[in-house]
Write a protein that holds these residues in place. Sequence first.
Motif, PDB file in Angstrom:
ATOM      1  N   PRO A 136       0.796  -1.230   0.000  1.00 29.78           N
ATOM      2  CA  PRO A 136       0.000   0.000   0.000  1.00 29.78           C
ATOM      3  C   PRO A 136       0.831   1.284   0.000  1.00 29.78           C
ATOM      4  O   PRO A 136       0.358   2.311  -0.472  1.00 29.78           O
ATOM      5  CB  PRO A 136      -0.824  -0.107   1.293  1.00 29.78           C
ATOM      6  CG  PRO A 136      -0.805  -1.552   1.642  1.00 29.78           C
ATOM      7  CD  PRO A 136       0.510  -2.075   1.168  1.00 29.78           C
ATOM      8  N   THR A 137       2.049   1.253   0.570  1.00 29.52           N
ATOM      9  CA  THR A 137       2.868   2.457   0.657  1.00 29.52           C
ATOM     10  C   THR A 137       4.233   2.209   0.038  1.00 29.52           C
ATOM     11  O   THR A 137       4.677   1.066  -0.110  1.00 29.52           O
ATOM     12  CB  THR A 137       3.075   2.889   2.124  1.00 29.52           C
ATOM     13  OG1 THR A 137       3.883   1.904   2.801  1.00 29.52           O
ATOM     14  CG2 THR A 137       1.739   3.041   2.850  1.00 29.52           C
ATOM     15  N   GLY A 138       4.915   3.299  -0.320  1.00 26.89           N
ATOM     16  CA  GLY A 138       6.249   3.179  -0.879  1.00 26.89           C
ATOM     17  C   GLY A 138       7.221   2.558   0.095  1.00 26.89           C
ATOM     18  O   GLY A 138       8.082   1.752  -0.285  1.00 26.89           O
ATOM     19  N   SER A 206      -1.400  -6.170   3.562  1.00 22.51           N
ATOM     20  CA  SER A 206      -2.756  -6.025   3.023  1.00 22.51           C
ATOM     21  C   SER A 206      -3.750  -5.466   4.029  1.00 22.51           C
ATOM     22  O   SER A 206      -4.826  -5.008   3.633  1.00 22.51           O
ATOM     23  CB  SER A 206      -3.263  -7.385   2.518  1.00 22.51           C
ATOM     24  OG  SER A 206      -2.485  -7.839   1.444  1.00 22.51           O
ATOM     25  N   SER A 207      -3.415  -5.498   5.315  1.00 22.30           N
ATOM     26  CA  SER A 207      -4.338  -4.914   6.299  1.00 22.30           C
ATOM     27  C   SER A 207      -4.513  -3.422   6.069  1.00 22.30           C
ATOM     28  O   SER A 207      -5.506  -2.833   6.500  1.00 22.30           O
ATOM     29  CB  SER A 207      -3.821  -5.159   7.722  1.00 22.30           C
ATOM     30  OG  SER A 207      -2.586  -4.499   7.934  1.00 22.30           O
ATOM     31  N   MET A 208      -3.555  -2.789   5.378  1.00 22.08           N
ATOM     32  CA  MET A 208      -3.610  -1.352   5.132  1.00 22.08           C
ATOM     33  C   MET A 208      -4.391  -1.004   3.872  1.00 22.08           C
ATOM     34  O   MET A 208      -4.574   0.176   3.566  1.00 22.08           O
ATOM     35  CB  MET A 208      -2.184  -0.791   5.023  1.00 22.08           C
ATOM     36  CG  MET A 208      -1.349  -0.989   6.279  1.00 22.08           C
ATOM     37  SD  MET A 208       0.420  -0.715   5.971  1.00 22.08           S
ATOM     38  CE  MET A 208       0.420   1.008   5.508  1.00 22.08           C
ATOM     39  N   VAL A 209      -4.837  -1.998   3.118  1.00 17.86           N
ATOM     40  CA  VAL A 209      -5.540  -1.737   1.859  1.00 17.86           C
ATOM     41  C   VAL A 209      -7.007  -1.429   2.153  1.00 17.86           C
ATOM     42  O   VAL A 209      -7.704  -2.220   2.791  1.00 17.86           O
ATOM     43  CB  VAL A 209      -5.424  -2.931   0.904  1.00 17.86           C
ATOM     44  CG1 VAL A 209      -6.198  -2.666  -0.388  1.00 17.86           C
ATOM     45  CG2 VAL A 209      -3.955  -3.209   0.576  1.00 17.86           C
ATOM     46  N   SER A 210      -7.482  -0.306   1.643  1.00 17.53           N
ATOM     47  CA  SER A 210      -8.865   0.105   1.889  1.00 17.53           C
ATOM     48  C   SER A 210      -9.833  -0.684   1.019  1.00 17.53           C
ATOM     49  O   SER A 210      -9.441  -1.324   0.034  1.00 17.53           O
ATOM     50  CB  SER A 210      -9.023   1.603   1.610  1.00 17.53           C
ATOM     51  OG  SER A 210      -8.866   1.857   0.216  1.00 17.53           O
ATOM     52  N   MET A 214      -9.113  -2.182  -2.759  1.00 11.58           N
ATOM     53  CA  MET A 214      -9.197  -3.629  -2.987  1.00 11.58           C
ATOM     54  C   MET A 214     -10.192  -3.927  -4.112  1.00 11.58           C
ATOM     55  O   MET A 214      -9.954  -4.813  -4.953  1.00 11.58           O
ATOM     56  CB  MET A 214      -9.628  -4.344  -1.706  1.00 11.58           C
ATOM     57  CG  MET A 214      -9.610  -5.866  -1.824  1.00 11.58           C
ATOM     58  SD  MET A 214      -7.948  -6.553  -2.055  1.00 11.58           S
ATOM     59  CE  MET A 214      -7.282  -6.338  -0.390  1.00 11.58           C
ATOM     60  N   ALA A 215     -11.289  -3.204  -4.150  1.00  8.21           N
ATOM     61  CA  ALA A 215     -12.266  -3.408  -5.220  1.00  8.21           C
ATOM     62  C   ALA A 215     -11.657  -3.088  -6.580  1.00  8.21           C
ATOM     63  O   ALA A 215     -11.843  -3.822  -7.558  1.00  8.21           O
ATOM     64  CB  ALA A 215     -13.503  -2.541  -4.971  1.00  8.21           C
ATOM     65  N   ARG A 216     -10.880  -1.990  -6.659  1.00 10.53           N
ATOM     66  CA  ARG A 216     -10.256  -1.629  -7.938  1.00 10.53           C
ATOM     67  C   ARG A 216      -9.206  -2.667  -8.347  1.00 10.53           C
ATOM     68  O   ARG A 216      -9.060  -2.981  -9.525  1.00 10.53           O
ATOM     69  CB  ARG A 216      -9.587  -0.255  -7.826  1.00 10.53           C
ATOM     70  CG  ARG A 216     -10.493   0.901  -7.431  1.00 10.53           C
ATOM     71  CD  ARG A 216     -11.536   1.255  -8.475  1.00 10.53           C
ATOM     72  NE  ARG A 216     -12.730   0.426  -8.390  1.00 10.53           N
ATOM     73  CZ  ARG A 216     -13.652   0.545  -7.454  1.00 10.53           C
ATOM     74  NH1 ARG A 216     -13.544   1.441  -6.487  1.00 10.53           N
ATOM     75  NH2 ARG A 216     -14.721  -0.234  -7.467  1.00 10.53           N
ATOM     76  N   ALA A 241     -12.025   3.643   4.330  1.00 15.87           N
ATOM     77  CA  ALA A 241     -13.148   2.743   4.591  1.00 15.87           C
ATOM     78  C   ALA A 241     -12.710   1.289   4.519  1.00 15.87           C
ATOM     79  O   ALA A 241     -11.924   0.896   3.664  1.00 15.87           O
ATOM     80  CB  ALA A 241     -14.257   3.004   3.575  1.00 15.87           C
ATOM     81  N   GLY A 242     -13.255   0.485   5.426  1.00 15.15           N
ATOM     82  CA  GLY A 242     -13.089  -0.961   5.342  1.00 15.15           C
ATOM     83  C   GLY A 242     -11.971  -1.511   6.208  1.00 15.15           C
ATOM     84  O   GLY A 242     -11.016  -0.826   6.566  1.00 15.15           O
ATOM     85  N   ALA A 243     -12.138  -2.782   6.562  1.00 11.46           N
ATOM     86  CA  ALA A 243     -11.102  -3.572   7.229  1.00 11.46           C
ATOM     87  C   ALA A 243     -11.048  -4.883   6.459  1.00 11.46           C
ATOM     88  O   ALA A 243     -11.390  -5.949   6.963  1.00 11.46           O
ATOM     89  CB  ALA A 243     -11.451  -3.795   8.698  1.00 11.46           C
ATOM     90  N   VAL A 244     -10.607  -4.788   5.201  1.00  8.74           N
ATOM     91  CA  VAL A 244     -10.843  -5.856   4.237  1.00  8.74           C
ATOM     92  C   VAL A 244     -10.118  -7.137   4.610  1.00  8.74           C
ATOM     93  O   VAL A 244     -10.701  -8.219   4.567  1.00  8.74           O
ATOM     94  CB  VAL A 244     -10.445  -5.405   2.817  1.00  8.74           C
ATOM     95  CG1 VAL A 244     -10.780  -6.490   1.811  1.00  8.74           C
ATOM     96  CG2 VAL A 244     -11.165  -4.118   2.457  1.00  8.74           C
ATOM     97  N   LEU A 245      -8.838  -7.041   4.968  1.00  9.48           N
ATOM     98  CA  LEU A 245      -8.095  -8.268   5.266  1.00  9.48           C
ATOM     99  C   LEU A 245      -8.730  -9.018   6.428  1.00  9.48           C
ATOM    100  O   LEU A 245      -8.946 -10.233   6.352  1.00  9.48           O
ATOM    101  CB  LEU A 245      -6.634  -7.947   5.567  1.00  9.48           C
ATOM    102  CG  LEU A 245      -5.769  -9.185   5.802  1.00  9.48           C
ATOM    103  CD1 LEU A 245      -5.626 -10.002   4.526  1.00  9.48           C
ATOM    104  CD2 LEU A 245      -4.395  -8.808   6.341  1.00  9.48           C
ATOM    105  N   GLY A 246      -9.046  -8.313   7.514  1.00  7.83           N
ATOM    106  CA  GLY A 246      -9.669  -8.971   8.651  1.00  7.83           C
ATOM    107  C   GLY A 246     -11.002  -9.590   8.294  1.00  7.83           C
ATOM    108  O   GLY A 246     -11.329 -10.695   8.737  1.00  7.83           O
ATOM    109  N   ASP A 247     -11.787  -8.901   7.464  1.00  7.47           N
ATOM    110  CA  ASP A 247     -13.080  -9.448   7.047  1.00  7.47           C
ATOM    111  C   ASP A 247     -12.908 -10.699   6.197  1.00  7.47           C
ATOM    112  O   ASP A 247     -13.643 -11.679   6.354  1.00  7.47           O
ATOM    113  CB  ASP A 247     -13.868  -8.401   6.264  1.00  7.47           C
ATOM    114  CG  ASP A 247     -14.386  -7.272   7.136  1.00  7.47           C
ATOM    115  OD1 ASP A 247     -14.472  -7.475   8.355  1.00  7.47           O
ATOM    116  OD2 ASP A 247     -14.695  -6.205   6.597  1.00  7.47           O
ATOM    117  N   LEU A 248     -11.939 -10.686   5.289  1.00  9.83           N
ATOM    118  CA  LEU A 248     -11.724 -11.848   4.428  1.00  9.83           C
ATOM    119  C   LEU A 248     -11.207 -13.038   5.216  1.00  9.83           C
ATOM    120  O   LEU A 248     -11.547 -14.187   4.911  1.00  9.83           O
ATOM    121  CB  LEU A 248     -10.746 -11.488   3.299  1.00  9.83           C
ATOM    122  CG  LEU A 248     -11.249 -10.460   2.281  1.00  9.83           C
ATOM    123  CD1 LEU A 248     -10.167 -10.159   1.263  1.00  9.83           C
ATOM    124  CD2 LEU A 248     -12.514 -10.959   1.579  1.00  9.83           C
TER     125      LEU A 248
END
Length: 529
Positions: A136-138, A206-210, A214-216, A241-248
């Motif tokens: 997610p970051t450089g 990936s926990s930092m990915v919004s 993630m949708a894009r 928005a979102g906590a995608v990794l934890g949700d997945l």
Amino acid sequence: AWRWPPLDAWEAALRASPLVADGPDGPDDRPVRLVDGRVYLDRYWRDEHAVRVAVEERTRVLDGSLDEAALRAALVRLFPREQDDRQRLAAAVAAVSRFTVVTGGPGTGKTTTVARLVAVLQAAAGPGLRVALAAPTGKAAARLQEAANDAVAQVRALSPADAERVGRLTATTVHRLLGWRPGTSTRFRHDRSRRLPHDVVVVDESSMVSLPLMARLLEALRPQARLVLVGDPDQLASVEAGAVLGDLVHRPATSDALPRRLGDLVPPDLPAPAREALRHGVVRLERPHRYGGDLHALASAIQRADADAVLAALESPSVTFVATSGERPLPDEVAGLRADVSATGVAVVAAASAGDAQAALDAVERHRLLLAHRRGPAGVAHWSRQAQEWVEEAAGHRPGAWPVGLPVLVERNDRATGLYNGDVGVVVAHEGGVAVAFRGPDGPRLVRPHRLPAVEPVHAMTIHRAQGSQFARVAVVLPPPSSPLLTRELLYTAVTRAQEHVLLVGSREAVLAAVARPVQRASGLRSPR
């Protein structure tokens, strides 16, 4: 006194509103959507729906065209030890599935697994697979690239042919991978009409990915491409928005297809929770290879929300807990913090004054002061000024706009210099003047101050900013127990930034409040729908 209206009345009012679309099949032209008792901005619901559908499709369709003999041989060759069983399983899942999640705490071998996983894929589904590594970051991308190529050297020791297939790995940010488009931060050059060319995409941290990002990313992947998400779901989620990794990781499984396809590649003694997670492509690495002892015990206790174990771990040799008498630490309560900040600052100034950019960058990563807030008495602004005063007093007065030894943090991405939001540099003496040194793939990069994007001093930083980084020693000044930012994930993320020692300054009540308060984000990704 005012009271919240009854839930039924509230939902009825929402359904009657011309601004609200009721249910997934409601009108498409309304800004708010009510689905399963959750109220979404419509675009976030659409992003969540897109992620759910894409992940379910990817876990449902498995690869039946693999060279099975080559896969099994590569797994044995590249993961030869008995204790490599979870890493071996993660690589096997990535080979047969188009969606894999590799999770685990610090030091459990996630990045080493990535390099060997790529080697397994090249042997069983290659050669010549086009592989992209991203973060997610450089800063996180640079660390991923460095660590992955160090791991390739280990692969070479196991099998020169596999290392040759992998080659030199490069990593970039997810935004750069997708392709920036001028004038927008939500749409990219690569999308469902112009897919990414890669066969395998690995995303670290990936926990930092919004949720929108993630949708894009999922939209831009070719249908047959493999996606491997790597990260620690117990860390802080994205600030967006979102906590995608934890949700997945925690979503309910809907199929047994993956364990059946893996067959005897699944360890027979795999515990029931891990076997359940495997049904939707999740493999958790649990054995610490680099990060153990006292710090691992503290992090594990925080994960489990075991308050007694956390308090016991605070008494261990690798952890120093300074219990404050009030909400603000007194001068004698931060004496140890001052000593650590000053010692690091003196080392950085000495190396920077000598023009030794590499030594200055190494020294600045020996210690970092972390805070929950940006503002206020428990925030970065206050403690960064305090830390700078301590360093100036210890190292001597350093006048000038760009004092030698000043650590700085890049605040926005800059294509002209190739610097990213979150990159950390140090002002060093250079050719009769000064330059700012940053880490690069082939050694320090020197950038003149006038070419820099916006930067700020980084004697202290927020815990959110520190994600994706590791330091030898970490100091954490906790906010009061009433702070809404004080959560289990925040404390866990803070202490797991340290490799050798953690200094925790705050009240006992603040520690217990953090352990007892998990982050709660409304999400439908975890529901079976």
